[in-house]
Motif scaffolding. Sequence first.
Motif, PDB file in Angstrom:
ATOM      1  N   LEU A   1       0.839  -1.198   0.000  1.00 16.68           N
ATOM      2  CA  LEU A   1       0.000   0.000   0.000  1.00 16.68           C
ATOM      3  C   LEU A   1       0.876   1.251   0.000  1.00 16.68           C
ATOM      4  CD1 LEU A   1      -3.046   0.833   0.204  1.00 16.68           C
ATOM      5  CD2 LEU A   1      -2.568   1.316   2.613  1.00 16.68           C
ATOM      6  N   THR A   2       0.675   2.110  -1.018  1.00 20.14           N
ATOM      7  CA  THR A   2       1.439   3.345  -1.140  1.00 20.14           C
ATOM      8  C   THR A   2       0.554   4.587  -1.094  1.00 20.14           C
ATOM      9  OG1 THR A   2       1.336   3.241  -3.575  1.00 20.14           O
ATOM     10  CG2 THR A   2       3.237   2.210  -2.499  1.00 20.14           C
ATOM     11  N   GLU A   3      -0.766   4.439  -1.289  1.00 18.72           N
ATOM     12  CA  GLU A   3      -1.654   5.597  -1.348  1.00 18.72           C
ATOM     13  C   GLU A   3      -2.922   5.312  -0.534  1.00 18.72           C
ATOM     14  OE1 GLU A   3      -3.028   8.619  -4.848  1.00 18.72           O
ATOM     15  OE2 GLU A   3      -3.444   6.503  -5.188  1.00 18.72           O
TER      16      GLU A   3
ATOM     17  N   LEU B   1       3.716   3.230   2.900  1.00 19.32           N
ATOM     18  CA  LEU B   1       2.762   4.258   2.502  1.00 19.32           C
ATOM     19  C   LEU B   1       3.505   5.538   2.135  1.00 19.32           C
ATOM     20  CD1 LEU B   1      -0.340   4.755   2.318  1.00 19.32           C
ATOM     21  CD2 LEU B   1      -0.152   5.861   4.550  1.00 19.32           C
ATOM     22  N   ALA B   2       3.190   6.082   0.928  1.00 18.34           N
ATOM     23  CA  ALA B   2       3.861   7.285   0.448  1.00 18.34           C
ATOM     24  C   ALA B   2       2.958   8.506   0.471  1.00 18.34           C
ATOM     25  CB  ALA B   2       4.383   7.060  -0.983  1.00 18.34           C
ATOM     26  N   SER B   3       1.620   8.318   0.353  1.00 18.63           N
ATOM     27  CA  SER B   3       0.698   9.452   0.273  1.00 18.63           C
ATOM     28  C   SER B   3      -0.505   9.204   1.174  1.00 18.63           C
ATOM     29  CB  SER B   3       0.239   9.657  -1.178  1.00 18.63           C
ATOM     30  OG  SER B   3      -0.699  10.698  -1.281  1.00 18.63           O
ATOM     31  N   LEU B   4      -0.819  10.193   2.023  1.00 19.63           N
ATOM     32  CA  LEU B   4      -1.959  10.111   2.936  1.00 19.63           C
ATOM     33  C   LEU B   4      -2.831  11.338   2.753  1.00 19.63           C
ATOM     34  CD1 LEU B   4      -3.567   9.000   5.371  1.00 19.63           C
ATOM     35  CD2 LEU B   4      -1.948  10.211   6.861  1.00 19.63           C
ATOM     36  N   GLU B   5      -4.127  11.111   2.509  1.00 16.75           N
ATOM     37  CA  GLU B   5      -5.108  12.193   2.425  1.00 16.75           C
ATOM     38  C   GLU B   5      -6.224  11.892   3.417  1.00 16.75           C
ATOM     39  OE1 GLU B   5      -8.211  14.135  -0.848  1.00 16.75           O
ATOM     40  OE2 GLU B   5      -6.385  13.096  -1.528  1.00 16.75           O
TER      41      GLU B   5
ATOM     42  N   ARG C   1       7.903   5.823   5.489  1.00 20.77           N
ATOM     43  CA  ARG C   1       8.223   6.274   4.129  1.00 20.77           C
ATOM     44  C   ARG C   1       7.185   7.250   3.565  1.00 20.77           C
ATOM     45  NH1 ARG C   1      10.550   0.651   1.339  1.00 20.77           N
ATOM     46  NH2 ARG C   1      12.212   0.346   2.869  1.00 20.77           N
ATOM     47  N   LEU C   2       6.399   7.843   4.435  1.00 21.58           N
ATOM     48  CA  LEU C   2       5.371   8.772   3.984  1.00 21.58           C
ATOM     49  C   LEU C   2       6.029  10.023   3.410  1.00 21.58           C
ATOM     50  CD1 LEU C   2       2.283   8.980   3.946  1.00 21.58           C
ATOM     51  CD2 LEU C   2       2.402  10.194   6.115  1.00 21.58           C
ATOM     52  N   ALA C   3       5.648  10.367   2.152  1.00 26.16           N
ATOM     53  CA  ALA C   3       6.248  11.511   1.457  1.00 26.16           C
ATOM     54  C   ALA C   3       5.262  12.652   1.243  1.00 26.16           C
ATOM     55  CB  ALA C   3       6.822  11.070   0.100  1.00 26.16           C
ATOM     56  N   ARG C   4       3.952  12.372   1.277  1.00 24.13           N
ATOM     57  CA  ARG C   4       2.949  13.413   1.018  1.00 24.13           C
ATOM     58  C   ARG C   4       1.810  13.279   2.016  1.00 24.13           C
ATOM     59  NH1 ARG C   4      -2.004  13.362  -1.542  1.00 24.13           N
ATOM     60  NH2 ARG C   4      -2.689  15.361  -2.405  1.00 24.13           N
TER      61      ARG C   4
ATOM     62  N   SER D   1      10.580  10.645   8.101  1.00 29.21           N
ATOM     63  CA  SER D   1      11.846  11.226   7.639  1.00 29.21           C
ATOM     64  C   SER D   1      11.862  11.521   6.143  1.00 29.21           C
ATOM     65  CB  SER D   1      13.002  10.287   7.992  1.00 29.21           C
ATOM     66  OG  SER D   1      12.821   9.006   7.383  1.00 29.21           O
ATOM     67  N   GLU D   2      10.956  10.888   5.362  1.00 28.66           N
ATOM     68  CA  GLU D   2      10.934  11.100   3.915  1.00 28.66           C
ATOM     69  C   GLU D   2       9.828  12.058   3.479  1.00 28.66           C
ATOM     70  OE1 GLU D   2      11.072   7.505   1.641  1.00 28.66           O
ATOM     71  OE2 GLU D   2      12.508   6.537   2.990  1.00 28.66           O
ATOM     72  N   LEU D   3       9.195  12.750   4.433  1.00 28.45           N
ATOM     73  CA  LEU D   3       8.103  13.661   4.109  1.00 28.45           C
ATOM     74  C   LEU D   3       8.608  14.826   3.261  1.00 28.45           C
ATOM     75  CD1 LEU D   3       5.096  14.324   4.553  1.00 28.45           C
ATOM     76  CD2 LEU D   3       5.791  15.658   6.554  1.00 28.45           C
ATOM     77  N   GLU D   4       8.022  14.986   2.057  1.00 34.40           N
ATOM     78  CA  GLU D   4       8.423  16.036   1.125  1.00 34.40           C
ATOM     79  C   GLU D   4       7.340  17.085   0.902  1.00 34.40           C
ATOM     80  OE1 GLU D   4       9.676  14.315  -2.524  1.00 34.40           O
ATOM     81  OE2 GLU D   4      11.487  13.392  -1.676  1.00 34.40           O
TER      82      GLU D   4
END
Length: 464
Positions: free
Chosen positions: A233-235, A253-257, A272-275, A298-301
């Motif tokens: 799961l990435t989104e 997980l890379a994107s959370l809304e 690894r959450l980036a967004r 740490s990877e939040l962009e």
Amino acid sequence: MVSRLQRRKLRSTRKRKQTRKRRCRIADLPDCILEYILSLIPLKDAVETSLVCRDWRPFLLKRRNLVFDFEGYVRRPPQFEKRVDTYLQLYKGDKVDSFTVEFTDPEGGDVLDRWIRFAITKGVEELHLRHHVFDYVFPHWLLSEQVNAGSRVNLKVLSICSIDGILRPPPDFNGFNQLKTLHLIHAIIDPSFTSNLFSVFASLESLTLYRCSLGRYLANTRTDLNIVAGDRLTELRVMDCGPAKIKISAQNLASLEYINNHWTSLSIKTPRLARIYLPDTVHDPLLPHVLTQFATCSELESLCLRMYPETLINFSMPAFGNLRKLKVDICIQYGRPYNDDNLLRFLDFLKAAPVLEELVTALIDLKFTDTTDEREIRNVSGFTHDNLKLVKMKSFHGHWSEIEFAICILKYTTNLKIMEIGPFARSVSGDYFREKVNYPERPRAIMKEKIKEVKTDAQIIFLP
């Protein structure tokens, strides 16, 4: 002498020949191009165009993307059902890539099952259902039948938009092994199913829950939402589902809304959450806790949120070492006096994000009055920023604090390229729309005058 009747026949013959030539030019195209052109036309319109040339009909019966829109046909369910059934009976294709149906019939569960069975047997990869069928349970057993028959299940995208729609596969169900994307809108999710969500959907990469109920009629109650996701799961999107406490554990997980006005706590384990996208206001007691949680990513962009700046009083902002894009609605809470220190307090965000490159802000819920008092710009000691390149002030009201905030950014950002200042606007779900309100002339003049005093290479743009 040529009679009048003969002349009419000659003209008619010429017209028929010209029409045939025009038809032949299209018919001479390769079959693959004809099939592609016809696939771009809505199915209802494509059926009507088949009256122009009967040679096109086989292509219409081999379309790989099927869309049956109730509004696009007729408004009476029996006629719509008959037309869809007729088309599916005549269908000549071997494969269906995408199957979309919008259907309104409270008693049409059997009909919907029949159409879904057709799509599954044709190896459908994307299945989109928008229906109003009372207490309709998605027929997951049709996927099991396909597997038991030795056929491959290719379903990769499943979207269900249904009031009272129910998704209830058993914990050991294996028919969703290939599913990558799941969208559930207004659906009822069985509580026992939520604990087995990612064992049933083992390959799931994107999950959307919009106004879903964890059990019947629970959308507005304070139930907890626990999401323990698989490694794929990435989104994740969770919108207006009504939980009071949210716990999310997702390794990749890379994107959370997340959209909800009633949440009271947040716990995330997402290294690894980036967004992160939070367009609803994070209230006073929760904001420091939320920011502290986000800082552990740490990877939040990219971070988007709405906040009250006075909440940051006596709060030590955690470091966002990798944050590159920040979008914030700065709210002035109704009934509270506006403090000119509010925006300068927001500069703590810039201090905590040393590699930030883009900043987008908007001052929300503040009624504009042209009462700017010209005074000296205060100094913010011990603060410089070397990486900020773009600043957008999406809602310029003309208050002195806004002018001071903009001047401070110009003074303390060494490599700023563009500052874009837009007219009055209101935030709608994190986006902005223009209103027919002119710039306040006096603050705009003061702003331009103060900018002349700042040594900066940045381009200042006032949007009309």
